[in-house]
Write a protein that holds these residues in place. Structure first.
Motif, PDB file in Angstrom:
ATOM      1  N   GLY A  33       0.776  -1.063  -0.007  1.00 20.63           N
ATOM      2  CA  GLY A  33      -0.049   0.149  -0.085  1.00 20.63           C
ATOM      3  C   GLY A  33       0.966   1.278  -0.036  1.00 20.63           C
ATOM      4  N   SER A 164     -10.826  -1.758   8.446  1.00 19.26           N
ATOM      5  CA  SER A 164     -10.765  -2.549   7.479  1.00 19.26           C
ATOM      6  C   SER A 164     -12.098  -3.145   6.667  1.00 19.26           C
ATOM      7  CB  SER A 164      -9.907  -3.572   7.576  1.00 19.26           C
ATOM      8  OG  SER A 164     -10.377  -4.528   8.492  1.00 19.26           O
ATOM      9  N   PHE A 173      -9.151  -4.370   2.218  1.00 18.06           N
ATOM     10  CA  PHE A 173      -8.846  -2.814   2.107  1.00 18.06           C
ATOM     11  C   PHE A 173      -8.687  -2.237   3.499  1.00 18.06           C
ATOM     12  CE2 PHE A 173     -11.376  -3.765  -1.626  1.00 18.06           C
ATOM     13  CZ  PHE A 173     -10.388  -3.224  -2.580  1.00 18.06           C
ATOM     14  N   ALA A 175      -7.397   0.740   6.052  1.00 15.98           N
ATOM     15  CA  ALA A 175      -7.054   2.281   6.271  1.00 15.98           C
ATOM     16  C   ALA A 175      -6.634   2.523   7.719  1.00 15.98           C
ATOM     17  CB  ALA A 175      -8.161   3.203   5.616  1.00 15.98           C
ATOM     18  N   LEU A 204      -2.767   3.473   3.884  1.00 18.18           N
ATOM     19  CA  LEU A 204      -3.766   2.795   2.906  1.00 18.18           C
ATOM     20  C   LEU A 204      -3.217   1.253   2.404  1.00 18.18           C
ATOM     21  CD1 LEU A 204      -5.546   5.557   0.995  1.00 18.18           C
ATOM     22  CD2 LEU A 204      -6.341   4.300   2.915  1.00 18.18           C
ATOM     23  N   THR A 205      -3.750   0.111   2.549  1.00 20.13           N
ATOM     24  CA  THR A 205      -3.375  -1.037   1.910  1.00 20.13           C
ATOM     25  C   THR A 205      -4.338  -1.993   1.435  1.00 20.13           C
ATOM     26  OG1 THR A 205      -3.372  -1.992   4.148  1.00 20.13           O
ATOM     27  CG2 THR A 205      -1.276  -1.004   3.546  1.00 20.13           C
TER      28      THR A 205
END
Length: 212
Positions: A33, A164, A173, A175, A204-205
């Motif tokens: 990310g 998430s 996802f 954050a 963010l990943t």
């Protein structure tokens, strides 16, 4: 507005139909990310945008609560722009680049409010594995490198908080905001005092979970 609220409620009710991991399940999640990094307590600084990558393991302890442990390579640091004199007279634009790269170990508690969506918080020790300093004169283009071994601390401790969401296919996802609580920068000033700084990282990943 009523139609929008109804659509949101319908979406949330459909999400609750997703299957939850059974208690005792262990998942592994490789992830990659984006980092948006800065240094708290410092003035006239700008953010460094970089990347992070690693893996997290998650254990479903209870129906709605899991614990996770990760190992993440994280590029962090900040930028500092200022004016300086050239040959004692001319003011020039200068830019300092502090690049501090870490191996972080986030330990998180994840609370699932509904299937797939979790809020999370925990602790994160980290170790700086690369400390680089560059100073660029924006007029002459001249680049100088400096030693920051005695300025940047090797150990960092932060508090990660975030959310998430996991799709039914396992794509997740995430954050989170890593709040630095360790003073990682201690830079002398001309008046004998020190400039100090704490890491501040928004992350963010995207990753993929699979069950062991």
């Amino acid at each position: 507005m009523k139609h929008i609220l109804f659509a949101v409620a319908l979406l949330l009710s459909s999400l609750s139909a997703f299957a939850q991991y059974e208690v005792g399940t262990i998942t592994i999640q490789p992830k990659v990310g984006l980092n948006v990094c800065s240094m708290n307590k410092l003035k006239n600084t700008s953010m460094r945008v970089s990347y992070t990558a690693g893996v997290e393991a998650e254990y479903q302890a209870w129906d709605l609560v899991s614990v996770s442990l990760g190992a993440m390579y994280s590029q962090q640091g900040y930028r500092h722009n200022y004016k300086s004199t050239l040959d004692g007279a001319l003011m020039t634009d200068m830019g300092e680049h502090y690049d501090m790269n870490y191996i972080n170990f986030p330990v998180l508690a994840n609370v699932y409010l509904f299937d797939g969506f979790a809020v999370k918080a925990g602790v994160q020790p980290g170790f700086c594995v690369a400390k680089k300093y560059r100073e660029k004169n924006n007029i002459t283009g001249r680049l100088e490198k400096g030693d920051v071994e005695n300025v940047v601390s090797t150990f960092d401790f932060s508090i990660p908080v975030g959310v998430s969401y996991e799709l039914p296919i396992g794509v997740t996802f995430d954050a989170r905001y890593n709040i630095g609580v360790t003073q990682v920068l201690r830079q002398p000033k001309e008046n004998g005092k020190f400039k100090v700084g704490y890491n501040s990282v928004f992350q963010l990943t995207v990753g993929y979970k699979f069950v062991l």
